[in-house]
Scaffold this motif. Structure first.
Motif, PDB file in Angstrom:
ATOM      1  N   THR A 204       0.147  -1.029  -0.023  1.00 59.17           N
ATOM      2  CA  THR A 204       0.081   0.185   0.052  1.00 59.17           C
ATOM      3  C   THR A 204       0.517   1.195   0.383  1.00 59.17           C
ATOM      4  O   THR A 204       0.502   2.575  -0.788  1.00 59.17           O
ATOM      5  CB  THR A 204      -1.085  -0.150   1.298  1.00 59.17           C
ATOM      6  N   ILE A 211       0.058   6.680  -6.819  1.00 55.75           N
ATOM      7  CA  ILE A 211      -0.736   7.449  -7.463  1.00 55.75           C
ATOM      8  C   ILE A 211      -0.542   8.303  -7.382  1.00 55.75           C
ATOM      9  O   ILE A 211      -1.039   9.447  -8.464  1.00 55.75           O
ATOM     10  CB  ILE A 211      -1.837   6.906  -6.020  1.00 55.75           C
ATOM     11  N   PHE A 233      -4.982   1.860  -9.648  1.00 57.10           N
ATOM     12  CA  PHE A 233      -5.587   0.980  -8.973  1.00 57.10           C
ATOM     13  C   PHE A 233      -5.992  -0.724  -9.513  1.00 57.10           C
ATOM     14  O   PHE A 233      -5.833  -1.395  -9.261  1.00 57.10           O
ATOM     15  CB  PHE A 233      -6.638   1.467  -8.245  1.00 57.10           C
ATOM     16  N   SER A 236      -3.034  -2.784  -9.690  1.00 53.17           N
ATOM     17  CA  SER A 236      -3.184  -3.131  -8.250  1.00 53.17           C
ATOM     18  C   SER A 236      -4.051  -4.134  -7.570  1.00 53.17           C
ATOM     19  O   SER A 236      -4.109  -4.718  -8.095  1.00 53.17           O
ATOM     20  CB  SER A 236      -2.802  -1.763  -7.537  1.00 53.17           C
ATOM     21  N   TYR A 238      -6.360  -3.645  -5.193  1.00 50.92           N
ATOM     22  CA  TYR A 238      -7.091  -2.800  -5.757  1.00 50.92           C
ATOM     23  C   TYR A 238      -8.519  -3.220  -6.438  1.00 50.92           C
ATOM     24  O   TYR A 238      -9.316  -3.308  -6.584  1.00 50.92           O
ATOM     25  CB  TYR A 238      -7.275  -1.324  -5.507  1.00 50.92           C
ATOM     26  N   VAL A 325     -13.256   2.987  -5.473  1.00 50.98           N
ATOM     27  CA  VAL A 325     -12.249   1.957  -6.284  1.00 50.98           C
ATOM     28  C   VAL A 325     -12.574   0.814  -4.869  1.00 50.98           C
ATOM     29  O   VAL A 325     -12.674   1.307  -3.797  1.00 50.98           O
ATOM     30  CB  VAL A 325     -10.994   2.199  -5.913  1.00 50.98           C
ATOM     31  N   THR A 327     -11.477  -2.447  -2.582  1.00 48.92           N
ATOM     32  CA  THR A 327     -10.450  -2.700  -2.196  1.00 48.92           C
ATOM     33  C   THR A 327     -10.425  -4.117  -1.572  1.00 48.92           C
ATOM     34  O   THR A 327     -11.045  -4.757  -1.783  1.00 48.92           O
ATOM     35  CB  THR A 327     -10.143  -2.530  -0.398  1.00 48.92           C
TER      36      THR A 327
END
Lengths: 360, 522
Positions: A204, A211, A233, A236, A238, A325, A327
């Motif tokens: 993270t 980001i 995102f 990733s 996410y 977004v 998680t």
């Protein structure tokens, strides 16, 4: 990977995005981290998978009111001092620290402690976003004992709290922080590398840096910030999020029910978005239908500047882009939702993921 | 009561003056290049506006002045005072000492030293520690050896409890003399120690510029026998008394932009519009929403320094009538430099050797200048294609700025004001219509003249639901009192803004309450 001055600057924005409207303004924490890195050098970022299973990691964070912290400017060494206190309690030395909360100013608390202590920092955290309480984290969800917790104030006062129950630790630590004048710096959830791998949201900090870099480059290129952000995102853990609405803030209630209303314009004309927040944005309703809930990230970007906004920065008349977004998997299991899903915040609705709208 | 008022704008290029009557009719208006001593420019423009209006100077009841002098001084790092910083709140961080994160050249221009001593308060007003007067005394004798011209004092939670800042100010006055300029942070900024301290330091750095501007004005008024009450415009477009302005010059920093937007709204009669003010040195593009200025959100950087007071939300461009045009073969470029108040000496049309945007506009017949010293024939040899290219660049930059400030997707009317705005075309993208109101070249001075006098209270309160009404009543009363102290007529004051923001992540109910009140000048 090392976190140096440019990465810190990018992280300011990335951490605010991950804060989902909360987590506090990052400026002062950023300054503190910058001063620490200037004096002590860049901080090494350890990937979760690089950690030996038996390595001791002690996470750190600031607890309390960001506004009070902004008045009672700390030195940045308080969280390190809490970490040392926990080490003393355990009779063991930590290999690294890590953030408990990557969203908002706390992304920097662990980095600053790491810089002053010449420790590496683990690239991950216990929330993947910002939450208001100490037990609202994956560490607690996946059975890491929070105890012992050390709390240090910028005045040098220090308290150690022990309890087998993590929610009780939150209560006692909160009371301690109140006694310290509304803000304290903690070390908690000491754990082994194996536990970090099982119980943390990995990657993270570096995601926050990426980001921020994307937002800065979108600003330079004057390109749409939401696109770059969603792409980052999507690549990733996410996943793919979406823009819920672009429009103007037409209603803002901060007293009992905390709610912001946004009326769409252009391709979102005649749509209305309502976002309920407490400290972070928690529930998003599009034309009355719940489209995304906590723990998903619900983020407002300032339309003109493309910069992420805290809930306290929202003003009636402001033009915003609201996006949601999803998680990582680890944050939306049944156990996790029981701790920080919509019901944990007193809402009667079930968890709803924006992914369900993305695939339509 | 005659009710005549004089509005003035002391800009980087020109000093403007307008004379208005009680019903806000414009009776006279004039422009004169700003002079380095400030006073001469004020004299000349004031005299011209007064004689045009045939109002007797003795009949002027109030004088309202807007100026960019303070902002210009900070931007150019000129005429700044050497400032000593005192922070009260040790052991609060020395890792982030005063002047941290400032542009190095601004720091070099005004940093005189700093000291951090024990003291300060909790958020509920209890002292964290007593003020360490011994340490402060030592710091002051250290300061004595430096060439300080001004001191700023910032104490932890001074917006809640002011005692330590006030006590420290007494000690400074005792050490440096009763007239030594001291800035107390709680009188300027709100919550957030670094931002409030920065605001106080900038304010302390500006005391010399403020004295110069106020002195020039006072001299000019005295000499013309004007015994009116005198006000300075501040960031939100309202006004404060001259004595307040010399104490808090940093609060006038955004007044240039605020005045042009308000003035444009007044001259056009529009309550919602985009305002484009093209002056000699710079251009502001801003928005009027329902008759109000749109203000900046969150922290604002002023001359590169992070502060927390609100200023008008405008896009400012280094672009104006005095901007220098550079020619490179068949290409024209507009430089960031402006000849400023030397336009009437340096520009080609005045016989100078610098090709400015004013020259380009004159050559194309887009601008008319009444100055007899300006001769269009001097521009006869100029390539008009290049002039057109230069003006097209101006149009492009302004259209980009419109894109940044405009609200929603409906196109608003653009109101063009400022001395050099006539060089803009009839059509601009992003707006529905271009409107050029009469007296547009005096919009700034008009904006100053129509200002109300305001006061504001921004404090932290800890209260339960039952005490809310009571607390609000107290804060409102304090804001009204502030407005009257700033020079508003008691009977005319009303509350214009109430904002309550609960503190996040805190168990107790601490709420930040901000109240603004304003009234007619007394």
């Amino acid at each position: 990977m090392y976190v140096d001055l440019p990465e810190l600057e990018a992280l300011r924005l990335g951490a605010t995005v991950l804060g989902s409207g909360g987590g506090g303004d990052t400026y002062l924490s950023y300054l503190l981290a910058r001063e620490a890195v200037k004096k002590k050098g860049p901080v090494r970022l350890l990937q979760v998978h690089e950690l030996p299973d038996d390595a001791l990691v002690i996470p750190t964070a600031m607890m309390g009111s960001p506004m009070i912290m902004n008045e009672r400017v700390p030195s940045g060494k308080e969280a390190l001092s809490s970490l040392r206190t926990v080490e003393k309690q355990l009779g063991l030395q930590a290999l690294a620290t890590m953030p408990i909360e990557v969203g908002g100013l706390n992304a920097f608390t662990a980095l600053t402690a790491a810089a002053w202590g010449s420790l590496p920092v683990v690239d991950g955290d216990g929330m993947g976003r910002a939450f208001p309480e100490l037990q609202m984290c994956t560490f607690h969800v996946y059975k890491v004992a929070g105890s012992p917790v050390a709390v240090t104030s910028e005045q040098g006062h220090s308290v150690v709290i022990e309890s087998a129950e993590n929610p009780m630790l939150e209560r006692l630590a909160r009371a301690t922080v109140a006694g310290m004048g509304g803000v304290g710096y903690i070390a908690a959830y000491p754990m082994r590398g194996k536990q970090v791998k099982e119980a943390s949201v990995a990657g993270t900090l570096s995601l926050g840096i990426r980001i921020g870099q994307e937002l800065l480059s979108a600003e330079r290129k004057r390109s749409h910030p939401a696109g770059a952000l969603l792409d980052t995102f999507a690549q990733s853990t996410y996943g793919q999020g979406m823009v819920l609405l672009e429009g103007r803030v037409t209603g803002l209630e901060r007293q009992r029910a905390k709610r912001v209303t946004v009326e769409g314009h252009e391709s979102y004309a005649r749509q209305t978005l309502e976002v309920e927040f407490r400290y972070e944005n928690l529930i998003a309703r599009l034309d009355g239908r719940v489209v995304s809930t906590v723990p998903e990230l619900i983020v407002f970007l300032h339309y003109e500047t493309g910069m992420p906004l805290l809930t306290e920065e929202l003003r009636p008349g402001m033009r915003v882009i609201c996006l949601s977004v999803p998680t990582p998997e680890i944050t939306i299991t049944d156990e996790a939702l029981a701790v920080f899903g919509p019901r944990a915040f007193g809402y009667s609705c079930e968890f709803r993921s924006v992914k369900e709208d993305c695939w339509r | 009561m005659s009710g005549y008022r004089l509005g003035m704008d002391v800009g980087g290029t020109n000093t403007d003056a307008v004379v208005m009557d009680r019903d806000m009719n414009i009776l006279g208006a004039a422009k004169y290049p700003t002079t380095p001593d400030i006073a001469t420019g004020i004299f000349e423009s004031m005299d011209r506006a007064l004689s045009q209006s045939s109002v007797d100077p003795g009949e002027i009841e109030c004088v309202m002045v807007g100026t960019t002098q303070c902002l210009d001084a900070l931007e150019q790092r000129k005429r700044l005072a050497r400032v000593g910083a005192i922070r009260i709140g040790l052991p609060c961080s020395v890792e982030v000492p005063p002047f941290t994160d400032w542009p190095w050249d601004l720091r070099a221009a005004c940093e005189g030293g700093w000291a951090v001593v024990r003291g300060g308060f909790e958020y509920d007003g209890r002292p964290i520690a007593d003020l360490d007067e011994a340490a402060l005394g030592r710091a002051l004798s250290e300061f004595k050896r430096k060439d300080l011209e001004s001191i700023a004092i910032t104490c932890v939670f001074s917006p809640v409890a002011t005692a330590h800042e006030r006590r420290a100010a007494e000690m400074v006055k005792r050490a440096f003399g009763p007239d030594f300029p001291v800035t107390l942070s709680h009188e300027i900024g709100s919550m957030g120690l670094i931002e409030r301290e920065n605001s106080a330091l900038l304010n302390a750095a500006l005391v010399k510029v403020a004295d110069l501007a106020a002195g020039g004005l006072k001299r000019a008024l005295l000499e013309r026998g004007i015994a009116a009450s005198c006000y300075f415009a501040q960031n939100d477009g309202s006004a404060m008394s001259l004595s307040c302005a010399t104490k808090y010059p940093v609060l006038t920093i955004g007044s240039g932009a605020a005045n042009s937007i308000k003035g444009a709204g007044f001259l056009s009669g529009l309550r919602d519009c985009i305002v484009i003010d093209v002056g000699g040195t710079s251009t502001y593009v801003g928005v009027l929403v329902k008759g109000c200025l749109r203000e900046s959100v969150g922290a604002t950087r002023i001359a590169g320094v992070r502060t927390n007071f609100r200023i008008p939300d405008v896009v400012s461009l280094n672009l104006g009538g005095g901007s220098v045009v550079s020619i490179d073969g068949v290409r024209a470029r507009i430089l960031d430099d402006s000849v400023g108040y030397e336009l009437t000496r340096s520009a080609l049309a005045w016989g100078g050797d610098t090709f400015t945007l004013t020259d380009a506009a004159l050559a194309l017949g887009k601008l008319a200048v009444k100055d007899p010293m300006c001769d269009r024939r001097r521009l006869d040899g100029i390539d008009t294609t290049l002039c057109r290219k230069a003006l097209a660049l101006v149009q492009k930059r302004i259209e980009d700025a419109i894109e940044l400030v405009r609200e929603g997707n409906q196109h608003a009317v653009a109101v063009l004001v400022g001395g050099a705005s006539d060089m803009l075309p009839e059509y601009l993208s992003g707006v529905s219509e271009v409107y050029r109101p009469p007296h547009r070249e005096y919009a700034n001075a008009v904006g100053a003249a129509i200002a109300r006098v305001s006061g504001q209270v921004d404090r932290l309160w800890v209260y339960g639901e039952s005490q809310r009404e009571e607390t609000l009543r107290i804060v409102v009363a304090k804001a009204v009192e502030q407005a009257i102290k700033a020079g508003a007529a008691p009977g005319t004051v009303n509350v214009t803004e109430i904002e309550e923001t609960p503190l996040s992540y805190l168990s107790e109910n601490a709420v930040r309450v901000k109240v603004k009140a304003s009234g007619e000048p007394s």
